[in-house]
Design a protein around this motif. Structure first.
Motif, mmCIF file in Angstrom:
data_model
loop_
_atom_site.group_PDB
_atom_site.id
_atom_site.type_symbol
_atom_site.label_atom_id
_atom_site.label_comp_id
_atom_site.label_asym_id
_atom_site.label_seq_id
_atom_site.Cartn_x
_atom_site.Cartn_y
_atom_site.Cartn_z
ATOM 1 N N ALA A 92 39.320 42.357 40.041
ATOM 2 C CA ALA A 92 40.741 42.428 39.701
ATOM 3 C C ALA A 92 41.385 41.040 39.706
ATOM 4 O O ALA A 92 42.255 40.752 38.865
ATOM 5 N N LEU A 93 40.979 40.154 40.638
ATOM 6 C CA LEU A 93 41.558 38.818 40.711
ATOM 7 C C LEU A 93 41.185 37.983 39.493
ATOM 8 O O LEU A 93 42.050 37.280 38.924
ATOM 9 N N GLU A 94 39.934 38.054 39.068
ATOM 10 C CA GLU A 94 39.523 37.297 37.877
ATOM 11 C C GLU A 94 40.178 37.841 36.621
ATOM 12 O O GLU A 94 40.478 37.086 35.693
ATOM 13 N N ALA A 95 40.400 39.176 36.574
ATOM 14 C CA ALA A 95 41.049 39.751 35.399
ATOM 15 C C ALA A 95 42.524 39.373 35.323
ATOM 16 O O ALA A 95 43.081 39.208 34.227
ATOM 17 N N ALA A 96 43.197 39.203 36.486
ATOM 18 C CA ALA A 96 44.628 38.921 36.485
ATOM 19 C C ALA A 96 44.935 37.431 36.490
ATOM 20 O O ALA A 96 45.867 36.971 35.808
ATOM 21 N N GLU A 97 44.171 36.638 37.246
ATOM 22 C CA GLU A 97 44.493 35.225 37.426
ATOM 23 C C GLU A 97 43.623 34.298 36.596
ATOM 24 O O GLU A 97 43.959 33.119 36.452
ATOM 25 N N GLY A 98 42.489 34.788 36.097
ATOM 26 C CA GLY A 98 41.630 33.933 35.295
ATOM 27 C C GLY A 98 40.216 33.893 35.852
ATOM 28 O O GLY A 98 39.980 34.137 37.038
ATOM 29 N N LYS A 99 39.284 33.530 34.986
ATOM 30 C CA LYS A 99 37.886 33.460 35.372
ATOM 31 C C LYS A 99 37.656 32.308 36.342
ATOM 32 O O LYS A 99 38.177 31.201 36.157
ATOM 33 N N GLY A 100 36.850 32.567 37.385
ATOM 34 C CA GLY A 100 36.502 31.525 38.349
ATOM 35 C C GLY A 100 37.466 31.395 39.505
ATOM 36 O O GLY A 100 37.289 30.521 40.358
ATOM 37 N N ILE A 101 38.506 32.217 39.589
ATOM 38 C CA ILE A 101 39.462 32.175 40.696
ATOM 39 C C ILE A 101 38.886 32.960 41.871
ATOM 40 O O ILE A 101 38.568 34.142 41.731
ATOM 41 N N ASP A 102 38.732 32.292 43.021
ATOM 42 C CA ASP A 102 38.242 32.968 44.228
ATOM 43 C C ASP A 102 39.393 33.166 45.192
ATOM 44 O O ASP A 102 40.552 32.794 44.935
ATOM 45 N N PHE A 103 39.095 33.704 46.378
ATOM 46 C CA PHE A 103 40.142 34.029 47.352
ATOM 47 C C PHE A 103 40.822 32.753 47.874
ATOM 48 O O PHE A 103 42.046 32.714 48.037
#
Length: 362
Positions: free
Chosen positions: A33-44
């Protein structure tokens, strides 16, 4: 060695799948969900705004700053702001927990697995009844095609054995070339030979099968005087022969039969079912052998008749004895115009002897 390595890798993968817990599945969902909303390669850590080596106090300070940026009251009308704000809180809670952070660090360093186990996908993408039925149909059709392929190969090997054994007994195979000494195939044009081949390779206890070799082709003789090519007994597999497609085709044919003739005639040709025709069988005719010539080596007449038979012919697995007095009835027009049926003696040594006796009597 490769097999053992593959088995060990499979066991390691299965063990890792079994070891995944509910918290791991939650991390998988958050990463996707984080990669889909914030962009590819975004981690916690990048999402909160800290390094991977940050302390708990640094994570809390960065979280308060980030939460103010994503608070719904300060971002009115922004799309999906509620989900982003709630996701940030869950991520910060995982990083503040020692167990949750240790588990996330494992996937942070090694990467999130692409295959997450059947339980993960089943719990999130539950198949409907139609999906389950389609999967079962495809799976069973694939297994049916595999069985058809295995049976075809088995029958083809059996046919190859009969062909090679019949050609070898007839003297068609096994001729040595004078140039390089290799085995070559020498067809005997226009000659027919009857041979007996053991049903079981290398053993005569299982009975024998009578075959007819014409040139380099092998046929199965029938009681009505016809010859059927043995090579046509093995039918190659196809997807249309699997149970599902066969059922659809049979229902389609039955549905067409119930339609009025006028409607059936209006159906295009490519939508009409094809009629299955029987195999082309050669009429087994023999000429009168000359004196001193065996009936098994009788030349085949050039004007051999061919006829097409529709339907299935019952194939006999036991051959007729070579000295059998069986006859074949052929229509022949007499000089007197009566058109009576004459009985022609069957081939074989006994038949040749009877014909010679009848010639001497005349």
């Amino acid at each position: 060695m490769r097999l053992i390595t593959c088995l060990l890798l499979l066991l390691a993968t299965a063990a890792s799948v079994i070891a995944w817990s509910k918290e791991d599945y939650e991390i998988f969902d958050l990463v996707s969900a984080l990669e889909a909303a914030e962009g590819k390669g975004i981690d916690f850590y990048k999402h909160v705004g800290v390094e991977s080596s940050a302390t708990t106090s640094e994570i809390n300070k960065a979280y308060r700053k980030k939460s103010l940026e994503l608070h719904p009251d300060k971002n009115p009308g922004v799309k999906n702001i509620q989900e982003r704000f709630a996701r940030l809180g869950v991520i910060a809670q995982i990083l503040r927990s020692p167990e949750g952070r240790e588990r996330y660090n494992f996937f942070y360093k090694n990467g999130v697995p692409k295959w997450r186990g059947t339980g993960y996908y089943y719990s999130r993408y539950r198949p409907t009844l139609s999906h389950t039925l389609i999967f079962l149909v495809l799976l069973s059709s694939a297994f049916h095609y595999l069985v058809l392929n295995l049976n075809y190969r088995k029958h083809q090997r059996r046919i190859d054995y009969f062909q090679n054994a019949a050609r070898s007994s007839a003297g068609v195979l096994g001729v040595t070339s004078a140039q390089n000494g290799e085995k070559v195939t020498v067809p005997v044009q226009g000659r027919r030979r009857k041979v007996r081949v053991p049903m079981v390779e290398g053993s005569d206890q299982g009975g024998t099968l009578e075959l007819v070799v014409v040139g380099n082709d092998v046929f199965i003789p029938h009681g009505d005087g016809t010859l059927e090519p043995i090579s046509g007994l093995a039918h190659p597999p196809s997807i249309s022969k699997t149970w599902f497609f066969s059922l659809i085709l049979s229902l389609y044919v039955k549905g067409l039969d119930r339609l009025p003739p006028s409607v059936q005639d209006s159906i295009p040709a490519f939508l009409q079912p094809r009629e299955s025709l029987g195999s082309d069988l050669l009429l087994d005719e023999e000429e009168e052998p000359e004196e001193g010539e065996s009936a098994l080596d009788t030349p085949t007449p050039s004007n051999r008749a061919a006829r097409r038979l529709q339907g299935k012919k019952s194939r006999s697995t036991t051959a007729m004895p070579r000295d059998s007095p069986a006859t074949t009835e052929l229509e022949s027009g007499d000089e007197d115009g009566k058109g009576e049926k004459k009985k022609k003696l069957a081939g074989g040594k006994a038949g040749a002897a009877r014909r010679r006796k009848m010639g001497l009597k005349k």
